[in-house]
Design a protein around this motif. Sequence first.
Motif, PDB file in Angstrom:
ATOM      1  N   GLY A 163       0.787  -1.227   0.000  1.00  0.00           N
ATOM      2  CA  GLY A 163       0.000   0.000   0.000  1.00  0.00           C
ATOM      3  C   GLY A 163       0.817   1.274   0.000  1.00  0.00           C
ATOM      4  N   THR A 166      -0.503   3.945  -2.627  1.00  0.00           N
ATOM      5  CA  THR A 166      -1.795   4.467  -2.168  1.00  0.00           C
ATOM      6  C   THR A 166      -1.597   5.463  -1.037  1.00  0.00           C
ATOM      7  OG1 THR A 166      -2.975   2.449  -2.812  1.00  0.00           O
ATOM      8  CG2 THR A 166      -4.023   3.851  -1.150  1.00  0.00           C
ATOM      9  N   GLN A 304      -6.167   0.917   5.477  1.00  0.00           N
ATOM     10  CA  GLN A 304      -5.688   2.165   4.875  1.00  0.00           C
ATOM     11  C   GLN A 304      -5.881   3.364   5.791  1.00  0.00           C
ATOM     12  OE1 GLN A 304      -7.237   2.954   0.969  1.00  0.00           O
ATOM     13  NE2 GLN A 304      -6.310   1.135   0.047  1.00  0.00           N
TER      14      GLN A 304
END
Length: 323
Positions: A163, A166, A304
């Motif tokens: 991630g 992102t 996230q």
Amino acid sequence: MRGLVLGKFMPPHIGHQYLIDFARELVGDLSIVVGTLANEPISGALRYQWMQYLYPNCRVLHLQDENPQAPSEHEHFWTIWKNSLEKILPHSPDYVFASETYGMKLAEVLGAKFIPVDLQRLSVPISASRIRENPLQHWAYLPDCVRAHYAKRICIFGPESTGKTTLAKQLAKHYSTTLVPEYARTYLEQQGGQIQSADLVQIARGQAASEDALIKHCNRLLICDTDTLATEIWSQALYGSCDEVVKKIAKERSCDLYLLCDIDVPWVADSVRYLPDNRLEFYRRCEQTLKANKRSYISLSGNQDERLNAAIQGIEDIDPLFR
């Protein structure tokens, strides 16, 4: 007509730019003298470099004489400065431009006319000393090359498919700032994912060049989706060795905070991911490398939102202005 602007430019700011641009409107030949001392908080070489960058079409001169800084320091203060300037200037100036009252006396000893510019700081209400106290707070007064010196670099670090990209995009959006993409992806995608050990040198150089090109345009923070230290780790992981060029680049560069992403997210394959079964080993290698190189880092895990919130907190801990 010939003009002179003398300053420390520690650092240069838009008040200095106003002074110099004013002078350029009135004279066809302008000398900018950067006066520096060896023990000052910003190196003289860097300030000289900044002024050359800002005024490539002017005569920028570097005066490194260890001269007294105030008339009270030496009875022959003005004679010392006159001799130093005459030694470095190719010709005597017709005008001396300054935003300080010392300009009147300096013009007198050089046989020039004094042209005062914004003595009361009405046009640009800032000083270099105030900027040095808190450069991030006075960001709007800094030219792009000086911003690059003071900006904080944040690196998203860790194994593949954790991630990082992102998170980098989220942070760049949150802070309304610039994102440095992972140059390795750009480089390798055009090769269809094929990689050789020699590619790591170009990748490291490309990553460094991307950072240095983009940091001039960031908003106090530069968000880096990896850095050259990761390139060194990749070289060791894939080939068991690392080119000295890559090592040198990685050693000379550092970010203010590394955000080390954990592997507690699913693997997602693509054409430029190479080690699906070694993420844990790679994560440990990343952490060991950060510690060995004494880099400041925090570990991020969870979903996230949890990673983003932890990253923001870590960045805010660097400076309250980021809150």
